[in-house]
Motif scaffolding. Structure first.
Motif, PDB file in Angstrom:
ATOM      1  N   HIS A  24       0.866  -1.177   0.000  1.00 22.04           N
ATOM      2  CA  HIS A  24       0.000   0.000   0.000  1.00 22.04           C
ATOM      3  C   HIS A  24       0.904   1.229   0.000  1.00 22.04           C
ATOM      4  CE1 HIS A  24      -2.625  -3.131   1.642  1.00 22.04           C
ATOM      5  NE2 HIS A  24      -3.622  -2.418   1.147  1.00 22.04           N
ATOM      6  N   PHE A  26       0.331   4.381   0.555  1.00 22.79           N
ATOM      7  CA  PHE A  26       0.112   5.255   1.702  1.00 22.79           C
ATOM      8  C   PHE A  26      -0.277   4.380   2.882  1.00 22.79           C
ATOM      9  CE2 PHE A  26      -0.703   7.602  -2.168  1.00 22.79           C
ATOM     10  CZ  PHE A  26       0.216   8.633  -2.028  1.00 22.79           C
ATOM     11  N   ASN A  31      -4.765   5.467   6.167  1.00 23.47           N
ATOM     12  CA  ASN A  31      -4.321   5.636   4.781  1.00 23.47           C
ATOM     13  C   ASN A  31      -4.168   4.314   4.048  1.00 23.47           C
ATOM     14  OD1 ASN A  31      -4.410   8.401   4.824  1.00 23.47           O
ATOM     15  ND2 ASN A  31      -2.254   8.652   5.282  1.00 23.47           N
ATOM     16  N   ARG A  32      -3.906   3.234   4.763  1.00 20.03           N
ATOM     17  CA  ARG A  32      -3.841   1.922   4.115  1.00 20.03           C
ATOM     18  C   ARG A  32      -5.217   1.584   3.515  1.00 20.03           C
ATOM     19  NH1 ARG A  32      -1.819  -0.666   8.022  1.00 20.03           N
ATOM     20  NH2 ARG A  32       0.327  -0.334   7.402  1.00 20.03           N
ATOM     21  N   LYS A  34      -7.466   3.752   2.616  1.00 16.69           N
ATOM     22  CA  LYS A  34      -7.679   4.670   1.494  1.00 16.69           C
ATOM     23  C   LYS A  34      -6.870   4.242   0.275  1.00 16.69           C
ATOM     24  CE  LYS A  34      -8.658   8.500   4.588  1.00 16.69           C
ATOM     25  NZ  LYS A  34      -8.173   9.783   5.114  1.00 16.69           N
ATOM     26  N   SER A  35      -5.660   3.744   0.495  1.00 15.01           N
ATOM     27  CA  SER A  35      -4.863   3.202  -0.614  1.00 15.01           C
ATOM     28  C   SER A  35      -5.607   2.050  -1.270  1.00 15.01           C
ATOM     29  CB  SER A  35      -3.500   2.718  -0.112  1.00 15.01           C
ATOM     30  OG  SER A  35      -2.653   3.793   0.182  1.00 15.01           O
ATOM     31  N   LYS A  66       5.255   7.459  -3.233  1.00 14.22           N
ATOM     32  CA  LYS A  66       4.173   8.351  -2.830  1.00 14.22           C
ATOM     33  C   LYS A  66       3.904   9.404  -3.913  1.00 14.22           C
ATOM     34  CE  LYS A  66       4.215   7.982   2.218  1.00 14.22           C
ATOM     35  NZ  LYS A  66       4.544   6.598   2.286  1.00 14.22           N
ATOM     36  N   GLN A  70       0.430   9.723  -5.991  1.00 11.30           N
ATOM     37  CA  GLN A  70      -0.335  10.962  -6.031  1.00 11.30           C
ATOM     38  C   GLN A  70      -0.541  11.422  -7.473  1.00 11.30           C
ATOM     39  OE1 GLN A  70       1.087  14.180  -3.580  1.00 11.30           O
ATOM     40  NE2 GLN A  70      -0.224  15.672  -4.588  1.00 11.30           N
ATOM     41  N   ARG A  83      -5.321  15.953  -1.223  1.00 17.42           N
ATOM     42  CA  ARG A  83      -4.984  16.464   0.114  1.00 17.42           C
ATOM     43  C   ARG A  83      -6.104  16.186   1.110  1.00 17.42           C
ATOM     44  NH1 ARG A  83      -2.506  21.979  -1.987  1.00 17.42           N
ATOM     45  NH2 ARG A  83      -0.343  21.355  -2.192  1.00 17.42           N
ATOM     46  N   GLU A  85      -8.137  13.720   1.051  1.00 17.75           N
ATOM     47  CA  GLU A  85      -8.176  12.276   1.324  1.00 17.75           C
ATOM     48  C   GLU A  85      -6.965  11.809   2.138  1.00 17.75           C
ATOM     49  OE1 GLU A  85     -10.164   8.452   0.628  1.00 17.75           O
ATOM     50  OE2 GLU A  85     -10.748  10.524   0.803  1.00 17.75           O
ATOM     51  N   PHE A  86      -5.762  12.278   1.783  1.00 15.92           N
ATOM     52  CA  PHE A  86      -4.531  11.759   2.380  1.00 15.92           C
ATOM     53  C   PHE A  86      -3.813  12.728   3.311  1.00 15.92           C
ATOM     54  CE2 PHE A  86      -5.265   9.051  -1.277  1.00 15.92           C
ATOM     55  CZ  PHE A  86      -5.107   7.801  -0.712  1.00 15.92           C
ATOM     56  N   GLY A  87      -4.311  13.963   3.450  1.00 16.32           N
ATOM     57  CA  GLY A  87      -3.798  14.885   4.453  1.00 16.32           C
ATOM     58  C   GLY A  87      -2.670  15.792   4.033  1.00 16.32           C
TER      59      GLY A  87
END
Length: 91
Positions: A24, A26, A31-32, A34-35, A66, A70, A83, A85-87
């Protein structure tokens, strides 16, 4: 494995085809997931996953993956959506 990063089952870095592990891009608990949801996963050989030159021990490999993840995400979404979604952004 559903991935938007790869169509072939081979190491994303060296194209080796044996003893592959799913990674994964992220990590971390949130985040895993979400990945997984967005297909931001790649196949890696052992050396590029857990070895000395691997994503878990080599910060440059981690940051390169990463940024690639992205960039692929942003082919269908905006940077602001990434941003949200993943911060943060890696680009």
């Amino acid at each position: 494995m559903d991935s938007i990063m790869q169509t072939k089952k081979e190491c994303f870095i060296c194209e080796y085809k044996n003893n592959l592990e799913s990674h994964h891009i992220f990590g971390g608990t949130a985040n895993r997931k979400k990945s997984e949801k967005h297909g931001l996963k790649v196949w890696l050989c052992y050396e590029h996953h857990r070895g000395n030159d691997g994503v878990h021990l080599n910060r440059m490999v981690d940051l390169t993956l990463k940024a690639a993840g992205q960039k692929k995400f942003e082919e269908e979404h905006t940077r602001e959506e990434f941003r949200a979604e993943f911060g943060k952004s890696w680009l």
